[in-house]
Design a protein around this motif. Sequence first.
Motif, PDB file in Angstrom:
ATOM      1  N   ALA A   1      11.527  15.899 -11.715  1.00  0.00           N
ATOM      2  CA  ALA A   1      11.965  15.958 -12.975  1.00  0.00           C
ATOM      3  C   ALA A   1      13.427  15.675 -13.290  1.00  0.00           C
ATOM      4  O   ALA A   1      13.803  14.958 -14.298  1.00  0.00           O
TER       5      ALA A   1
ATOM      6  N   LEU B   1       6.654  10.475 -17.018  1.00  0.00           N
ATOM      7  CA  LEU B   1       6.741  10.699 -18.812  1.00  0.00           C
ATOM      8  C   LEU B   1       7.970  11.123 -18.925  1.00  0.00           C
ATOM      9  O   LEU B   1       8.333  10.667 -20.270  1.00  0.00           O
ATOM     10  N   ILE B   2       9.079  11.531 -18.426  1.00  0.00           N
ATOM     11  CA  ILE B   2      10.329  12.005 -18.493  1.00  0.00           C
ATOM     12  C   ILE B   2      10.786  10.519 -18.993  1.00  0.00           C
ATOM     13  O   ILE B   2      11.884  10.510 -19.933  1.00  0.00           O
TER      14      ILE B   2
ATOM     15  N   VAL C   1       6.203  18.839 -19.141  1.00  0.00           N
ATOM     16  CA  VAL C   1       5.889  17.768 -17.995  1.00  0.00           C
ATOM     17  C   VAL C   1       5.633  18.475 -16.679  1.00  0.00           C
ATOM     18  O   VAL C   1       4.825  18.341 -16.044  1.00  0.00           O
TER      19      VAL C   1
ATOM     20  N   TYR D   1       7.962  19.799  -8.789  1.00  0.00           N
ATOM     21  CA  TYR D   1       7.769  19.022  -9.937  1.00  0.00           C
ATOM     22  C   TYR D   1       9.081  19.210 -10.706  1.00  0.00           C
ATOM     23  O   TYR D   1       9.816  18.246 -11.415  1.00  0.00           O
TER      24      TYR D   1
ATOM     25  N   PHE E   1       9.566  12.157 -22.921  1.00  0.00           N
ATOM     26  CA  PHE E   1       8.921  13.437 -23.223  1.00  0.00           C
ATOM     27  C   PHE E   1       9.553  14.656 -22.702  1.00  0.00           C
ATOM     28  O   PHE E   1      10.656  14.423 -21.659  1.00  0.00           O
TER      29      PHE E   1
END
Length: 118
Positions: free
Chosen positions: A107, A2-3, A12, A103, A7
């Motif tokens: 990310a 999604l990044i 996230v 995560y 987003f």
Amino acid sequence: MLISEGFNVLPVIMVASIGNYMGACTTYYVGLKGRKDIIERFFSISDEQLKKTDRLFARYGSFMLLFTWVPVIGDAITATGGILKLDFRIFSFFVFTGKAARYTALAYLTAGTLMFFQ
């Protein structure tokens, strides 16, 4: 990820960490209730994997829960935590911390890679 779609990084990370933590809680609960038949059938965790993680718990203690994100052994660590009836607060702290760290790293690697190619 999604990044890469723009987003916000923090939500996230939180959603991924919470979702993965909740999945780990399910495996913990199954182990807590002593359902080795379910563990072997639905989680594909062999008795040998459970014995191996039991030995690791004996050596390293609850710190093993930081590595529940590792493929192949992560579910066995989580199930063993339940089988050993570890305190759920300790389980939650270490499991969530490990998953959030994973995560966060993913990310920021993703965000850094995107910035590099722009």
